[in-house]
Design an enzyme around this catalytic site. Sequence first.
Site, PDB file in Angstrom:
ATOM      1  N   SER A 152       5.772   4.461   4.202  1.00 38.09           N
ATOM      2  CA  SER A 152       5.649   3.172   4.537  1.00 38.09           C
ATOM      3  C   SER A 152       6.510   2.111   4.010  1.00 38.09           C
ATOM      4  O   SER A 152       7.379   2.532   2.732  1.00 38.09           O
ATOM      5  CB  SER A 152       4.157   2.503   3.795  1.00 38.09           C
ATOM      6  N   TYR A 165      -0.549   2.351  -3.434  1.00 37.42           N
ATOM      7  CA  TYR A 165      -0.102   2.520  -2.068  1.00 37.42           C
ATOM      8  C   TYR A 165       1.539   2.778  -1.962  1.00 37.42           C
ATOM      9  O   TYR A 165       1.806   3.708  -1.531  1.00 37.42           O
ATOM     10  CB  TYR A 165      -0.655   1.413  -0.970  1.00 37.42           C
ATOM     11  N   GLY A 166       2.328   1.900  -2.482  1.00 41.19           N
ATOM     12  CA  GLY A 166       3.627   2.302  -2.516  1.00 41.19           C
ATOM     13  C   GLY A 166       4.090   3.267  -3.343  1.00 41.19           C
ATOM     14  O   GLY A 166       4.959   4.045  -2.676  1.00 41.19           O
ATOM     15  N   LYS A 169       3.366   6.552  -1.236  1.00 38.39           N
ATOM     16  CA  LYS A 169       4.184   6.653  -0.027  1.00 38.39           C
ATOM     17  C   LYS A 169       5.459   6.881  -0.145  1.00 38.39           C
ATOM     18  O   LYS A 169       6.207   7.436   0.683  1.00 38.39           O
ATOM     19  CB  LYS A 169       4.009   5.114   1.027  1.00 38.39           C
ATOM     20  N   ARG A 200      -7.472  -1.088  11.571  1.00 38.05           N
ATOM     21  CA  ARG A 200      -8.615  -1.666  10.561  1.00 38.05           C
ATOM     22  C   ARG A 200      -7.833  -1.659   9.417  1.00 38.05           C
ATOM     23  O   ARG A 200      -8.499  -2.419   8.342  1.00 38.05           O
ATOM     24  CB  ARG A 200      -9.806  -0.831  10.626  1.00 38.05           C
TER      25      ARG A 200
END
Length: 306
Positions: A152, A165-166, A169, A200
């Site tokens: 990402s 999340y970072g 990824k 979503r």
Amino acid sequence: MTISFAGQVAIVTGAGNGLGRSHALELAKRGAKVVVNDLGGARDGSGASSAASQDVVRLIEEMGGEAISHGANVANFDEVQDMVQQTMDKWGRVDILINNAGILRDKSFSKMTLDDFKLVMDVHVMGSVNCTKAVWEIMKQQNYGRIVMTTSSSGMYGNFGQSNYGAAKMAVLGLMNTLVLEGAKNNIHINALAPTAGTRMTEDLMPEEIVKAFAPEAVTAGMLTLCDELAPTRFILCAGAGGYSSASIFETEGCFIPKASQTPEAVRDNWAQLTAQDNQKALKSGAQQGEKFVMKAMAFMKSQQQ
């Protein structure tokens, strides 16, 4: 040349909705037998339901394809192994693995709990590790495999509120870089997809008309180039809303400072040369960085002897 997956078997994780659903349907349209994996949880990873994955299987079968669903939690290796064993029992091979499953637990780092950090890491990182580990020996024995990690822009460049999340990824890119080296002799190619899509996971982050522009199908078109027979390896493909680009990590040629002068002041004084981008390169392994520095040291020593 038309890209075809006829006779191949693909596992797509997180395939009940969004990008994974789009990936699974298009792989099936192009001839692949597809394992539609989805725990069926909410966006934050809570709950479980097989309804979404079974609906994708139904759609594939209605178009004349073959598919099975499996509700493995990718963070649980035993469940992943069961999914792969069922795949082997039914079709006898695994050609493609799309590591797509993911969750979000967005908060600023100050407000984020360590449990929320760990859970996102478990699903994205260990989920990719578990699924890849479960198919790795199969692909080695076949002398063929195509694996796609999902990275990402949040990992490569940062995004406020997504430290978990970072971090996850970027971790899958580190996994890819080493597996590319280890899988090369067995024709296993590993690539990464950096998608921007209206799913979503992002629907409440974008206006509705923008979500429609960022249709998952646009990302899938790029993803399919990463898992076919002619796919590259160690490639990061960025895709969204019809835009496609590549991302790479480059290292500058840098400078050399003799031992007697190796101080932080000397490093700062050489900053312009250290950061000069005219001869930067994408290194093929971590060892290449060490080799570069050794060659600089040897060249300096040779110059002193003359």
